[in-house]
Scaffold this active site. Structure first.
Site, mmCIF file in Angstrom:
data_model
loop_
_atom_site.group_PDB
_atom_site.id
_atom_site.type_symbol
_atom_site.label_atom_id
_atom_site.label_comp_id
_atom_site.label_asym_id
_atom_site.label_seq_id
_atom_site.Cartn_x
_atom_site.Cartn_y
_atom_site.Cartn_z
ATOM 1 N N SER A 59 0.821 -1.225 0.000
ATOM 2 C CA SER A 59 0.000 0.000 0.000
ATOM 3 C C SER A 59 0.850 1.268 0.000
ATOM 4 O O SER A 59 1.801 1.402 0.768
ATOM 5 C CB SER A 59 -0.922 0.013 1.222
ATOM 6 O OG SER A 59 -1.543 1.291 1.319
ATOM 7 N N SER A 115 -0.432 4.091 0.788
ATOM 8 C CA SER A 115 -1.100 5.041 1.691
ATOM 9 C C SER A 115 -0.146 5.741 2.661
ATOM 10 O O SER A 115 -0.242 6.959 2.814
ATOM 11 C CB SER A 115 -2.217 4.335 2.473
ATOM 12 O OG SER A 115 -3.287 4.093 1.623
ATOM 13 N N LYS A 150 -13.494 -3.167 2.098
ATOM 14 C CA LYS A 150 -14.200 -1.923 1.771
ATOM 15 C C LYS A 150 -15.726 -2.029 1.938
ATOM 16 O O LYS A 150 -16.387 -1.030 2.229
ATOM 17 C CB LYS A 150 -13.849 -1.464 0.355
ATOM 18 C CG LYS A 150 -12.448 -0.860 0.259
ATOM 19 C CD LYS A 150 -12.213 -0.240 -1.105
ATOM 20 C CE LYS A 150 -10.953 0.607 -1.091
ATOM 21 N NZ LYS A 150 -10.746 1.372 -2.316
ATOM 22 N N ASP A 165 -12.407 7.900 -2.843
ATOM 23 C CA ASP A 165 -11.714 7.436 -4.065
ATOM 24 C C ASP A 165 -12.096 8.265 -5.290
ATOM 25 O O ASP A 165 -11.228 8.856 -5.939
ATOM 26 C CB ASP A 165 -12.043 5.959 -4.339
ATOM 27 C CG ASP A 165 -11.268 5.027 -3.411
ATOM 28 O OD1 ASP A 165 -10.170 5.413 -2.956
ATOM 29 O OD2 ASP A 165 -11.755 3.916 -3.147
ATOM 30 N N GLY A 218 -12.355 0.179 -19.812
ATOM 31 C CA GLY A 218 -12.284 -0.739 -18.682
ATOM 32 C C GLY A 218 -13.557 -0.651 -17.866
ATOM 33 O O GLY A 218 -14.198 0.414 -17.806
ATOM 34 N N ALA A 219 -13.921 -1.792 -17.259
ATOM 35 C CA ALA A 219 -15.177 -1.832 -16.497
ATOM 36 C C ALA A 219 -14.983 -2.607 -15.199
ATOM 37 O O ALA A 219 -15.836 -3.391 -14.788
ATOM 38 C CB ALA A 219 -16.286 -2.456 -17.344
ATOM 39 N N GLY A 220 -13.848 -2.366 -14.536
ATOM 40 C CA GLY A 220 -13.585 -3.014 -13.252
ATOM 41 C C GLY A 220 -14.150 -2.190 -12.107
ATOM 42 O O GLY A 220 -15.000 -1.303 -12.308
ATOM 43 N N GLY A 221 -13.656 -2.470 -10.901
ATOM 44 C CA GLY A 221 -14.175 -1.818 -9.701
ATOM 45 C C GLY A 221 -14.054 -0.305 -9.733
ATOM 46 O O GLY A 221 -15.009 0.422 -9.400
HETATM 47 P P1 NAP Z 1 -10.049 -4.346 -12.162
HETATM 48 O O1 NAP Z 1 -11.262 -4.365 -11.309
HETATM 49 O O2 NAP Z 1 -9.135 -5.504 -12.168
HETATM 50 O O3 NAP Z 1 -10.529 -4.065 -13.693
HETATM 51 C C1 NAP Z 1 -9.622 -4.024 -14.718
HETATM 52 C C2 NAP Z 1 -10.338 -3.747 -16.051
HETATM 53 O O4 NAP Z 1 -9.350 -3.742 -17.072
HETATM 54 C C3 NAP Z 1 -11.377 -4.796 -16.429
HETATM 55 O O5 NAP Z 1 -12.472 -4.160 -17.015
HETATM 56 C C4 NAP Z 1 -10.629 -5.655 -17.445
HETATM 57 O O6 NAP Z 1 -11.449 -6.183 -18.466
HETATM 58 C C5 NAP Z 1 -9.708 -4.654 -18.093
HETATM 59 N N1 NAP Z 1 -8.539 -5.365 -18.606
HETATM 60 C C6 NAP Z 1 -7.615 -6.061 -17.883
HETATM 61 N N2 NAP Z 1 -6.713 -6.612 -18.729
HETATM 62 C C7 NAP Z 1 -7.093 -6.261 -19.986
HETATM 63 C C8 NAP Z 1 -6.561 -6.538 -21.279
HETATM 64 N N3 NAP Z 1 -5.468 -7.291 -21.456
HETATM 65 N N4 NAP Z 1 -7.202 -6.010 -22.364
HETATM 66 C C9 NAP Z 1 -8.315 -5.267 -22.207
HETATM 67 N N5 NAP Z 1 -8.863 -4.979 -21.001
HETATM 68 C C10 NAP Z 1 -8.249 -5.466 -19.901
HETATM 69 O O7 NAP Z 1 -9.143 -3.081 -11.846
HETATM 70 P P2 NAP Z 1 -9.525 -1.769 -11.018
HETATM 71 O O8 NAP Z 1 -9.379 -2.054 -9.590
HETATM 72 O O9 NAP Z 1 -10.805 -1.250 -11.547
HETATM 73 O O10 NAP Z 1 -8.304 -0.800 -11.435
HETATM 74 C C11 NAP Z 1 -8.208 -0.283 -12.742
HETATM 75 C C12 NAP Z 1 -6.957 0.563 -12.884
HETATM 76 O O11 NAP Z 1 -7.008 1.683 -12.003
HETATM 77 C C13 NAP Z 1 -5.653 -0.168 -12.532
HETATM 78 O O12 NAP Z 1 -4.701 0.178 -13.497
HETATM 79 C C14 NAP Z 1 -5.258 0.405 -11.192
HETATM 80 O O13 NAP Z 1 -3.874 0.441 -11.002
HETATM 81 C C15 NAP Z 1 -5.795 1.822 -11.308
HETATM 82 N N6 NAP Z 1 -6.080 2.451 -10.006
HETATM 83 C C16 NAP Z 1 -5.562 3.683 -9.769
HETATM 84 C C17 NAP Z 1 -5.825 4.314 -8.562
HETATM 85 C C18 NAP Z 1 -5.241 5.673 -8.303
HETATM 86 O O14 NAP Z 1 -5.339 6.165 -7.159
HETATM 87 N N7 NAP Z 1 -4.670 6.315 -9.278
HETATM 88 C C19 NAP Z 1 -6.651 3.718 -7.607
HETATM 89 C C20 NAP Z 1 -7.169 2.461 -7.894
HETATM 90 C C21 NAP Z 1 -6.879 1.830 -9.103
HETATM 91 P P3 NAP Z 1 -12.374 -7.498 -18.252
HETATM 92 O O15 NAP Z 1 -13.611 -6.990 -17.568
HETATM 93 O O16 NAP Z 1 -12.615 -7.992 -19.629
HETATM 94 O O17 NAP Z 1 -11.574 -8.460 -17.406
#
Ligand code: NAP
Length: 282
Positions: A14, A16, A65, A101, A125-128
């Site tokens: 982390s 943090s 969380k 966040d 992207g459509a993650g968390g």
């Molecule tokens: P996550 O939940 O793992 O989601 C990742 C997303 O990226 C998913 O939609 C995934 O698609 C897509 N993806 C992964 N590999 C891929 C590939 N090879 N080709 C195409 N799409 C791909 O991640 P998250 O927690 O949302 O985080 C997303 C990003 O934000 C990360 O880079 C993380 O480091 C960054 N982040 C930054 C901060 C900050 O403070 N700046 C805070 C948190 C996170 P699928 O749905 O198809 O698997």
């Protein structure tokens, strides 16, 4: 001397302590900020110890969380909206939950002169994090939000989340979703105000990167290009956008922004966020 923790599993990676340290140092506040490994199911015991130890609050990362919510006396609007808490303040033995966040990203965007209101935004992207940000942008009055993802069903899930709260929050945004094919990226990015990478593509330690960034070639010159990644400081995604003369921003400001907003809660006083942002991001 104030004492804070960040809890999670894993937690040793982390950032943090570093970012809160930057903010506290800029404020001249003496502090201790420790990483504490708390495994899933370990919250009750941690909280009992935390309240008696005299810490004034703690940040949370995976997997706590959402699990923290039943332990809280009150939660703020963003935490309610996302169903997740990243900041807990302890006051008179009671716990209060917040989520800074998405606010952190909004703060960093504002510091870069970008206001999401009435803007056309494309999120890759459509993650968390994408989900949290898309909901926040919708509530803040973005004109349109388009979520494009390798697994389009996950982008559709975010669309459904926003539709389910549309009436309650008076959301007027036009929300769209799609796949990650180059033609789709080209189609949706050519006329947007902001393009945001919310995938880990190009992140340090991740082998995969965008294979073809030519979809950016047809974007309007004034499209702001942002990446949530902060390591490396400039991904190929950002480098390519910069070569095309777009204004760019990486994810470091979001990291600092969420810490500033959390520290405002911990210290229980209004901070000059803009001044702190400038001091903490150098
Ligand atoms: P996550 O939940 O793992 O989601 C990742 C997303 O990226 C998913 O939609 C995934 O698609 C897509 N993806 C992964 N590999 C891929 C590939 N090879 N080709 C195409 N799409 C791909 O991640 P998250 O927690 O949302 O985080 C997303 C990003 O934000 C990360 O880079 C993380 O480091 C960054 N982040 C930054 C901060 C900050 O403070 N700046 C805070 C948190 C996170 P699928 O749905 O198809 O698997």
């Amino acid at each position: 001397m104030i004492k804070l923790n960040v809890i999670g599993d894993p937690v040793m990676h982390s950032k943090s302590p570093i970012v809160h340290g930057k903010v506290m140092n800029a404020l001249g506040v003496e502090y201790e900020y420790d990483r504490v490994l708390v495994k899933k199911g370990g919250l009750a015991e941690y909280i009992k110890n935390a309240v008696s130890s005299g810490i004034i609050g703690f940040n949370l990362t995976m997997p706590h969380k959402t699990d923290i919510i039943p332990f809280l006396k009150e939660i703020d609007n963003d935490a309610k909206l996302f169903g997740a808490v990243n900041t807990v303040k302890i006051k008179d033995g009671e716990l209060y939950g917040y989520n800074t966040d998405a606010g952190g990203l909004v703060l960093s965007l504002a510091e870069n002169g970008f206001d999401v209101k009435n803007k056309d935004i494309v999120i890759l992207g459509a993650g968390g994090v994408s989900s949290t940000i898309a909901v926040k942008f919708a509530v803040m009055g973005a004109k349109s939000i388009t979520i494009l993802n390798r697994t389009p069903e996950k982008a559709e899930n975010i669309y459904n989340i926003i539709e389910s709260i549309r009436d309650k929050f008076n959301i007027a945004s036009n929300v769209k979703f799609g796949d990650f094919k180059i033609d789709t990226l080209k189609h949706y990015t050519k006329d947007c105000d902001m393009l945001l990478n919310a995938t880990p593509l190009g992140m340090t330690g991740v082998d995969l990167d965008y294979e073809d960034l030519s979809f950016m070639d047809t974007m309007r010159g004034d499209t702001f290009v942002a990446d949530l990644i902060y390591s490396p400081a400039k991904t190929r995604f950002l480098e390519y956008a910069e070569q095309l003369s777009h204004k760019i921003m990486n994810g470091y400001g979001m990291l600092i922004g969420q810490a500033i907003l959390a520290d405002e809660i911990y210290l229980d006083r209004k901070l000059d966020v803009s001044e702190l942002y400038t001091k903490a991001t150098v």
